[in-house]
Motif scaffolding. Structure first.
Motif, mmCIF file in Angstrom:
data_model
loop_
_atom_site.group_PDB
_atom_site.id
_atom_site.type_symbol
_atom_site.label_atom_id
_atom_site.label_comp_id
_atom_site.label_asym_id
_atom_site.label_seq_id
_atom_site.Cartn_x
_atom_site.Cartn_y
_atom_site.Cartn_z
ATOM 1 N N GLU A 64 0.834 -1.205 0.000
ATOM 2 C CA GLU A 64 0.000 0.000 0.000
ATOM 3 C C GLU A 64 0.869 1.255 0.000
ATOM 4 N N GLN A 65 1.924 1.254 0.814
ATOM 5 C CA GLN A 65 2.831 2.408 0.837
ATOM 6 C C GLN A 65 3.491 2.601 -0.532
ATOM 7 N N ASN A 66 3.910 1.494 -1.136
ATOM 8 C CA ASN A 66 4.525 1.581 -2.466
ATOM 9 C C ASN A 66 3.533 2.089 -3.506
ATOM 10 N N ARG A 67 2.279 1.631 -3.395
ATOM 11 C CA ARG A 67 1.241 2.093 -4.333
ATOM 12 C C ARG A 67 1.032 3.603 -4.181
ATOM 13 N N LYS A 68 0.971 4.066 -2.926
ATOM 14 C CA LYS A 68 0.781 5.503 -2.686
ATOM 15 C C LYS A 68 1.971 6.307 -3.187
ATOM 16 N N LYS A 69 3.192 5.795 -2.956
ATOM 17 C CA LYS A 69 4.382 6.481 -3.447
ATOM 18 C C LYS A 69 4.364 6.565 -4.969
ATOM 19 N N ARG A 70 3.967 5.452 -5.594
ATOM 20 C CA ARG A 70 3.898 5.424 -7.067
ATOM 21 C C ARG A 70 2.864 6.423 -7.575
ATOM 22 N N GLU A 71 1.693 6.444 -6.942
ATOM 23 C CA GLU A 71 0.644 7.400 -7.331
ATOM 24 C C GLU A 71 1.151 8.831 -7.199
ATOM 25 N N LEU A 72 1.816 9.123 -6.090
ATOM 26 C CA LEU A 72 2.352 10.457 -5.864
ATOM 27 C C LEU A 72 3.394 10.807 -6.924
ATOM 28 N N PHE A 73 4.276 9.853 -7.207
ATOM 29 C CA PHE A 73 5.298 10.061 -8.228
ATOM 30 C C PHE A 73 4.662 10.350 -9.591
ATOM 31 N N LEU A 74 3.666 9.534 -9.962
ATOM 32 C CA LEU A 74 3.001 9.720 -11.254
ATOM 33 C C LEU A 74 2.257 11.054 -11.305
ATOM 34 N N LYS A 75 1.663 11.434 -10.184
ATOM 35 C CA LYS A 75 0.949 12.716 -10.124
ATOM 36 C C LYS A 75 1.937 13.873 -10.321
ATOM 37 N N LYS A 76 3.074 13.803 -9.623
ATOM 38 C CA LYS A 76 4.089 14.847 -9.761
ATOM 39 C C LYS A 76 4.648 14.873 -11.175
ATOM 40 N N ALA A 77 4.884 13.705 -11.743
ATOM 41 C CA ALA A 77 5.416 13.630 -13.109
ATOM 42 C C ALA A 77 4.426 14.243 -14.101
ATOM 43 N N ALA A 78 3.154 13.954 -13.919
ATOM 44 C CA ALA A 78 2.124 14.512 -14.801
ATOM 45 C C ALA A 78 2.071 16.030 -14.658
ATOM 46 N N GLU A 79 2.167 16.526 -13.424
ATOM 47 C CA GLU A 79 2.155 17.973 -13.186
ATOM 48 C C GLU A 79 3.366 18.639 -13.836
ATOM 49 N N GLU A 80 4.537 18.012 -13.687
ATOM 50 C CA GLU A 80 5.745 18.564 -14.309
ATOM 51 C C GLU A 80 5.614 18.571 -15.825
ATOM 52 N N GLU A 81 4.993 17.536 -16.365
ATOM 53 C CA GLU A 81 4.789 17.474 -17.818
ATOM 54 C C GLU A 81 3.844 18.585 -18.272
ATOM 55 N N ARG A 82 2.784 18.830 -17.483
ATOM 56 C CA ARG A 82 1.855 19.925 -17.819
ATOM 57 C C ARG A 82 2.583 21.264 -17.781
ATOM 58 N N GLU A 83 3.402 21.461 -16.757
ATOM 59 C CA GLU A 83 4.155 22.719 -16.636
ATOM 60 C C GLU A 83 5.136 22.883 -17.801
ATOM 61 N N ALA A 84 5.777 21.790 -18.191
ATOM 62 C CA ALA A 84 6.712 21.839 -19.324
ATOM 63 C C ALA A 84 5.963 22.193 -20.608
ATOM 64 N N LYS A 85 4.783 21.616 -20.798
ATOM 65 C CA LYS A 85 3.971 21.923 -21.984
ATOM 66 C C LYS A 85 3.571 23.397 -21.990
ATOM 67 N N LYS A 86 3.185 23.909 -20.809
ATOM 68 C CA LYS A 86 2.836 25.331 -20.708
ATOM 69 C C LYS A 86 4.013 26.191 -21.128
#
Length: 109
Positions: free
Chosen positions: A34-56
């Motif tokens: 569960e901790q690994n799943r949450k860490k992965r979700e957080l990582f993917l969320k941050k990666a998606a946000e960084e990708e959105r910022e890069a696109k902007k």
């Protein structure tokens, strides 16, 4: 016999302890998963946000580059208009005969 009963009770006790240990290990692994799943979700969320910022940022740069091209073209057009006006004025002065040296006769006064 008494010995067999005692042996059976000890075996049952070992089985219960073993089962409890297995359950504890299973719960621990579930917690880790569960901790690994949450860490992965957080990582993917941050990666998606960084990708959105890069696109902007990329879009903003593209807009600035387009504006820069537009301003450069306008500058070139303005320079061409000024150059044409200068040639036209110089030709007009030469046709009128008011100045043999073109604009120099006006600028040297």
């Amino acid at each position: 016999s008494n010995f067999e009963k005692e042996l059976k009770l000890k075996q049952e006790k070992r089985n219960r302890v073993k089962k409890l240990e297995e359950e504890a290990l299973k719960k621990k692994q579930q917690l880790i998963d569960e901790q690994n799943r949450k860490k992965r979700e957080l990582f993917l969320k941050k990666a998606a946000e960084e990708e959105r910022e890069a696109k902007k940022a990329e879009n903003f740069v593209a807009i600035l580059e387009a504006k820069e091209r537009e301003w450069f073209e306008k500058l070139q057009q303005t320079q061409k208009i000024q150059e044409n006006a200068y040639v036209y004025l110089e030709n007009a002065l030469m046709r009128d005969g008011t100045g043999e040296g073109g604009l120099q006769s006006y600028t040297n006064d």
